[in-house]
Scaffold this active site. Structure first.
Site, mmCIF file in Angstrom:
data_model
loop_
_atom_site.group_PDB
_atom_site.id
_atom_site.type_symbol
_atom_site.label_atom_id
_atom_site.label_comp_id
_atom_site.label_asym_id
_atom_site.label_seq_id
_atom_site.Cartn_x
_atom_site.Cartn_y
_atom_site.Cartn_z
ATOM 1 N N GLU A 337 0.847 -1.188 0.000
ATOM 2 C CA GLU A 337 0.000 0.000 0.000
ATOM 3 C C GLU A 337 0.886 1.242 0.000
ATOM 4 O OE1 GLU A 337 -3.069 0.149 2.991
ATOM 5 O OE2 GLU A 337 -2.950 2.334 3.154
ATOM 6 N N GLU A 342 -2.667 11.439 3.271
ATOM 7 C CA GLU A 342 -3.690 11.224 4.285
ATOM 8 C C GLU A 342 -3.769 12.468 5.159
ATOM 9 O OE1 GLU A 342 -4.113 6.859 5.762
ATOM 10 O OE2 GLU A 342 -1.962 7.252 5.637
#
Length: 535
Positions: A337, A342
């Protein structure tokens, strides 16, 4: 600082050839090629050299006079940016007469690099300070890889990782110094072998996939898939409390942007009722290695968790697009990932990037970030560069984390297989009771990879003649059509040089002897591919 400084430069050449940059300024011309400016200073770019000798026989110098400011910098803005990733050097000649020194003078010169695009360009500057000897011409060099540098913001990455330094300043005898000083500087230069310090980084300049969101309505279903299936029966991972839907209420394209809208509303799906909705998009495009650019504006509110990220195409996750296509063979985190961006609403304006792999997941140690002013009310450019050697994350050209494990195996590096893009806004249990809705707004996404070599390109750009072949240091090109660009590959197909064609000659001095493939592009975007030999 207060001082009177006489500086001498002149830009005799400015070129970009095979990632080799040469800048020089000697001020012999009445009009310099660089747009020099002064901060609380007066400069004249064409004054007589007051001390001509064997160490410097130039006729002219730049004069810089402090007019009362505390800083008295002079400098110029440079486009595109200074590339410090490889071997590089700033060099200049300086002469400071002792008769010009008064008061507290540390006898030094500093070279500062800044991001001139910032409202406060000094806030992330990096600087090297070197001592000088009075009453003689001397050569001073600055190297941000080998010299001690000072980052004004200690959280700034090393200069070698910066790709947004586009302003250069020179200052004699330091900050907050009110004492006058006179200096002369000549033969300024900057040279850089871009990328040589990073294992010859690939050049990702071929656009292979994009969405500019220049349409209206739901997202383009040829490019995007709505992931809505609850993977744990009644909930999402990480304690998220929303439903992801495929409604235009939660994902809409309008006025040139995509809006992923998180809402407070009661919604029942798959037999489960939740009090919040949002959207989670999977790209119907997967790729290995490249550069991802996403221009976005983020939602606000404690409890909101927007993300721009990737997962391995091979992830075994019920309800995901690629799993539905039969690719799901590998569980998380073995699929890998890459979190490009974020943002947690309880840490407003802090942007985080992370790597998840079997060696580090969940509370990963492979993470980094930076504060980005106005993350939720201004668009910013979020970039990931993913190569076979490293992954680098940046915002508006300023890197904040590079992942490059010494050992690359299945535990640390599941990143040699295709990944796909995900956009989503999650809602966490600490969402504020007053929350109603907020949006992740995306202006565009663009994915670039290395330009591919297609040896099947027909000779539609003919008649074209290249000579001599074999060639020594120069290759000549003759064509009835205007050739606008040339690209050179080695025999294995690796891109070596890509440049505009000027004066129908190609400089081969930067490549060793061998067999190469030349691709020519004319003004009609037609191509010719041909082999040649460098002797």
């Amino acid at each position: 600082m207060r001082k009177i400084v006489l500086l001498a430069f002149s830009l005799a050449s400015y070129m970009l050839i095979n990632a080799q940059t040469d800048i020089s300024e000697d001020f012999e011309s009445p009009t310099p090629n660089l747009a020099w400016f002064a901060d609380d200073s007066f400069i004249d770019t064409h004054q007589a050299n007051p001390l001509q000798n064997s160490n410097n026989n130039s006729n002219f110098v730049l004069i810089y006079q402090d007019i009362g400011g505390l800083f008295a910098n002079i400098g110029f803005d440079y486009s595109p940016t200074f590339d410090l990733s490889g071997t590089h050097e700033f060099s200049l000649l300086i002469y400071v007469p002792s008769s010009s020194i008064t008061g507290n003078s540390p006898n030094q010169i500093s070279l500062k690099l800044q991001n001139g695009n910032l409202a406060a360009p000094w806030s992330t500057q990096t600087e090297i300070i070197k001592p000088i000897v009075l009453d003689q011409w001397q050569t001073i060099t600055f190297d941000f890889n080998t010299d001690n540098f000072i980052n004004l913001d200690p959280n700034s990455p090393p200069p070698s990782q910066r790709i947004n330094l586009n302003r250069l300043l020179l200052q004699v005898n330091g900050e907050d110094n009110n004492d006058p000083v006179t200096a002369y500087i000549d033969d300024f230069s900057f040279t850089s072998d871009a990328g040589s310090g990073n294992g010859d980084e690939p050049i990702f300049d071929e656009l292979v996939w994009q969405d500019e969101f220049n349409y209206s309505g739901p997202v383009d279903d040829s490019k995007w898939f709505h992931q809505t299936q609850l993977p744990q029966g009644n909930s999402w991972f990480n304690g998220e409390i929303q439903h992801y839907t495929d409604r235009i209420d939660n994902a809409e394209v309008s006025n040139g942007t995509l809006k992923i809208i998180a809402k407070a509303e009661t919604f029942t799906d798959q037999g489960v009722t939740k009090n919040y909705t949002s959207a989670r998009l999977n790209s119907k495009f997967a790729f290995t290695y490249g550069k991802v650019e996403i221009r976005a504006k983020l939602p606000t509110g404690v409890g909101t968790w927007p993300a721009l990220w990737t997962l391995g195409q091979n992830i075994d996750e019920d309800g995901g697009y690629w799993n539905n296509q039969g690719f799901g063979t590998t569980s998380w985190p073995a699929c890998g990932e890459l979190d490009i961006m974020e943002h947690w609403g309880d840490n407003q304006d802090y942007i985080s990037s992370a790597i998840h792999s079997p060696s580090s997941f969940g509370a990963t140690v492979n993470t980094g970030g930076q504060n980005v002013s106005g993350a939720s009310n201004q668009f910013h450019l979020y970039t990931m560069k993913w190569t076979e050697d490293f992954v680098r994350f940046s915002v508006d050209g300023a890197p904040h984390y590079t992942y490059n494990p010494a050992v690359k195996d299945d535990n640390t590096w599941p990143f040699d297989l295709p990944q796909y893009i995900l956009f989503n806004v999650a809602i966490l249990p600490n969402i504020e009771p007053s929350f109603t809705e907020s949006s992740l707004e995306v202006d565009f996404i663009r994915i670039y990879q290395e330009e591919s070599l297609n040896t099947d390109d027909t000779e539609v750009a003919k008649p074209v003649k290249i000579y001599p072949n074999p060639a020594d240091s120069v290759l000549h090109v003759e064509s009835k059509n205007h050739i606008i660009q040339y690209t050179i590959y080695n025999i294995s197909g690796k891109l070596l040089i890509k440049n505009k064609l000027n004066q129908s000659t190609i400089d081969l001095s930067q490549i060793p002897k061998g067999i190469y493939i030349l691709k020519l592009r004319d003004q009609n975007q037609k191509l010719l591919t041909q082999k040649f030999i460098k002797e």
